[in-house]
Design a protein around this motif. Structure first.
Motif: not given
Ligand SMILES: Cc1cc2nc3c(=O)[nH]c(=O)nc-3n(C[C@H](O)[C@H](O)[C@H](O)COP(=O)(O)OP(=O)(O)OC[C@H]3O[C@@H](n4cnc5c(N)ncnc54)[C@H](O)[C@@H]3O)c2cc1C
Length: 337
Positions: A269, A160, A311, A313, A189, A292, A191, A196
């Motif tokens: 993962a 992100y 987070e 979605r 991501g 995890y 946070y 923001r």
């Molecule tokens: C095994 C594992 C390890 C992880 N380790 C970390 C880590 O080390 N650090 C970390 O920060 N996160 C970590 N995460 C969390 C990850 O970053 C996501 O928050 C979470 O997995 C949701 O994203 P997604 O790809 O699974 O799903 P989706 O539901 O497709 O994506 C949601 C994500 O999209 C992004 N998003 C949503 N709306 C918007 C918007 N309006 N504008 C821009 N972007 C947007 C955000 O990042 C949101 O979390 C981890 C997740 C997993 C499964």
């Protein structure tokens, strides 16, 4: 080819000796006049120290290698030894903070050595942008030491972030130059709201992509970039996502590049109890999957899990889908006795 393009882009971001001196002047360093903080000779020595490949200019990789927190107090003052006013120009951490950082580094090495002995990977999580440079720095230092033969230490890249693609490219180039194996966990991501809110409050540019779709596009680009490196040099990639489309895109690209599912370079993962249908499907197709497991007391892990739930979605869609899949499986077993 991809690697040459990346190197080209990195090479374009470089500064020559004159621009370096101009930059020093701009940040208030004065040469050879009454309130001397640095002589030209000393500035020259510093330039030579940063210009590792002696190309007479400094590129982004040499610059980021130079910027270690200890540097200001050690290497730099070997080049420019006298005068306390010099410290004020460059120093970032005080003695106490440097000591704390040193202790943290020792703890990390204990973990990394153990990971190496056990032949397992150590993935370092990514946090908010205002902590991340320090985390990435420490992780890169460990990669230099422990990733010589294979990727033991993996850094995390948050797609992100607007600069995530460039960061991956730069770190990959660094790994090539210094001959260690690149290893990355790729996430979207966690946070976004905090980032923001802080950017708005402190009036700097929002570091996050403008919307979900752009983040997703960038996620695919970053995964593709790293898959090319997997093919080229045996780098490791962990696709840490619950998003089924990201998983599908990765599998498709692996097929195009002839990267085998179980060859031990590409991993997926998901969190335990979340999107198990994706993990099981991947497992059935011979892919390597991590689940995890948050570990600790309830009060420690609950905030982590509730953040993850907020987070994700597609989490609720996933839960409904998972429930319907479980029902189908139960019915099938019942029918077949
Ligand atoms: C095994 C594992 C390890 C992880 N380790 C970390 C880590 O080390 N650090 C970390 O920060 N996160 C970590 N995460 C969390 C990850 O970053 C996501 O928050 C979470 O997995 C949701 O994203 P997604 O790809 O699974 O799903 P989706 O539901 O497709 O994506 C949601 C994500 O999209 C992004 N998003 C949503 N709306 C918007 C918007 N309006 N504008 C821009 N972007 C947007 C955000 O990042 C949101 O979390 C981890 C997740 C997993 C499964």
């Amino acid at each position: 080819m991809a690697s040459k393009c990346a190197e080209g882009r990195i090479m374009n971001r470089r500064i020559a000796r004159d621009s370096f001196f101009d930059g020093l002047l701009k940040i208030g360093v004065r040469f050879s006049i009454s309130m001397v903080t640095l002589t030209e000779k000393e500035a020259d020595a510093i330039f030579d120290m940063i210009d590792i490949n002696k190309s007479s200019d400094i590129d982004i990789i040499e610059w980021s290698q130079f910027l270690t927190p200890q540097l200001e107090l050690t290497k730099l003052f070997q080049a420019s030894p006298k005068g306390s006013s010099r410290k004020a120009v460059i120093s970032v951490l005080n003695d106490r903070e440097l000591e704390q950082m040193d202790n943290m580094r020792k703890r990390l090495h204990t973990l990394a050595k153990r990971a190496m002995e056990q032949n397992v990977r150590l993935m370092v999580d990514a946090e908010q942008t205002y902590f991340q440079p320090a985390i990435s720095r420490l992780t890169l230092d460990m990669q230099r030491l422990y990733n010589k033969e294979k990727p033991i230490i993996l850094n995390t890249y948050q797609c992100y972030l607007k600069d995530s693609y460039n960061c991956v490219e730069t770190d990959m180039e660094l790994a090539r130059r210094e001959r260690f194996k690149f290893g990355a966990k790729v996430v979207r991501g966690a946070y976004m709201e905090q980032e923001r809110a802080r950017a708005q409050e402190m009036n700097y540019e929002d570091p996050i992509h403008p919307d979900y779709e752009v983040t997703c596009e960038n996620y695919d680009r970053v995964v593709n970039l790293i898959l090319n490196e997997v093919k080229r040099s045996g780098a490791n990639l962990v696709v840490a996502s619950h998003n089924e489309e990201s998983v599908r895109n990765t599998l498709q690209r692996m097929k195009e590049l002839s990267i085998l599912h179980g060859e031990g370079t590409v991993y997926f993962a998901q969190l335990l109890g979340m999107c198990d249908q994706v993990s099981f499907m991947l497992g059935r197709h011979g892919c390597n999957v991590y689940k995890y497991v948050p570990y600790g007391s309830v009060s420690d892990v609950l905030p982590y899990l509730s953040r993850r739930a907020a987070e994700n979605r597609g989490l609720l869609d996933g839960v409904f889908k998972e429930r319907s899949l479980l029902w189908s499986e139960l019915k099938r077993r019942f029918r077949e006795g």
